[in-house]
Write a protein that holds these residues in place. Structure first.
Motif, PDB file in Angstrom:
ATOM      1  N   LEU A 109     -10.496   2.359 -24.887  1.00 34.03           N
ATOM      2  CA  LEU A 109     -10.769   3.577 -24.856  1.00 34.03           C
ATOM      3  C   LEU A 109     -12.033   3.926 -25.936  1.00 34.03           C
ATOM      4  N   LYS A 110     -11.800   3.174 -26.924  1.00 35.41           N
ATOM      5  CA  LYS A 110     -12.486   3.349 -28.106  1.00 35.41           C
ATOM      6  C   LYS A 110     -14.037   2.620 -27.727  1.00 35.41           C
ATOM      7  N   VAL A 111     -13.943   1.707 -26.955  1.00 37.77           N
ATOM      8  CA  VAL A 111     -15.089   0.832 -26.330  1.00 37.77           C
ATOM      9  C   VAL A 111     -15.830   1.957 -25.569  1.00 37.77           C
ATOM     10  N   VAL A 112     -15.215   2.678 -24.681  1.00 32.88           N
ATOM     11  CA  VAL A 112     -15.556   3.781 -23.462  1.00 32.88           C
ATOM     12  C   VAL A 112     -16.349   4.536 -24.517  1.00 32.88           C
ATOM     13  N   GLU A 113     -15.771   5.296 -25.605  1.00 28.92           N
ATOM     14  CA  GLU A 113     -16.353   6.325 -26.512  1.00 28.92           C
ATOM     15  C   GLU A 113     -17.736   5.532 -26.877  1.00 28.92           C
ATOM     16  N   SER A 114     -17.634   4.479 -27.525  1.00 30.92           N
ATOM     17  CA  SER A 114     -18.855   3.755 -28.313  1.00 30.92           C
ATOM     18  C   SER A 114     -19.703   3.653 -27.104  1.00 30.92           C
TER      19      SER A 114
END
Length: 191
Positions: free
Chosen positions: A89-94
């Motif tokens: 989910l952090k990768v999604v935001e990035s």
């Protein structure tokens, strides 16, 4: 055999696999319109028109667009079905931030003469590609991962970039429409 009813059976996982499999069999512009809004569809249609002219055959352009639609929808299915862990989910935001920045850069490079910086643009595209590969690593097949690379390699072609960003170039009409729609998508918070 499992001792408890339903033990070993994962209906959510089965449903997710069925959605991805169905998508793989039915990828077309009609199916895409179910998952993709009208403005995004216009961006994709105009990008397809550019690719159809630029690539050696219409079949190549069809393939890239089909791969793009399938990938976007598969990632959307995974996201809507809460398949990404906290790190993903952090990768999604990035990715959202990088892709929004890339979109603003494309619009800026196209609308403001003499601002086009191919090296910067190619690096931004590569960053988005790496983030998406990281995101799909444990969810999609190697075939889907290679399709993602085909999509990004096509749009990150330096010769294609040069011809697209040539002021008054042969793709001006399409790029005018694409950048107008990209601005609308960004204003709506959808890009």
């Amino acid at each position: 055999m499992a001792s408890e009813p339903g033990a070993g059976f994962d209906s959510k996982g089965l449903g997710l696999r069925a959605q991805k499999k169905l998508l793989g069999k039915m990828s077309s512009k009609k199916i895409a319109k179910v998952f993709i809004d009208d403005t995004t569809a216009r961006v994709l249609d105009n990008a397809f028109r550019i690719l159809k002219d630029y690539l050696p055959t219409k079949k190549d352009a069809d393939k890239v667009l089909k791969y793009l639609i399938k990938t976007v929808v598969k990632i959307g299915i995974l996201y809507r079905n809460d398949q990404f862990n906290a790190d993903e989910l952090k990768v999604v935001e990035s990715f959202k931030q990088k892709f929004h920045s890339l979109s603003m850069t494309v619009v800026s490079f196209y609308t403001v003469d003499f601002t086009y910086d191919k090296t910067f643009l190619r690096h931004s595209v590569e960053e988005c590609q790496q983030l998406l590969q990281q995101l799909i690593r444990r969810h999609l097949t190697d075939k889907s991962k290679s399709r993602l690379d085909i999509i990004f390699d096509t749009f990150n072609d330096p010769k294609l970039m040069d011809v697209v960003f040539t002021p008054g170039g042969k793709y001006k009409d399409y790029m005018d429409k694409i950048t107008t729609d990209m601005n609308a998508l960004m204003d709506e918070g959808n890009l």
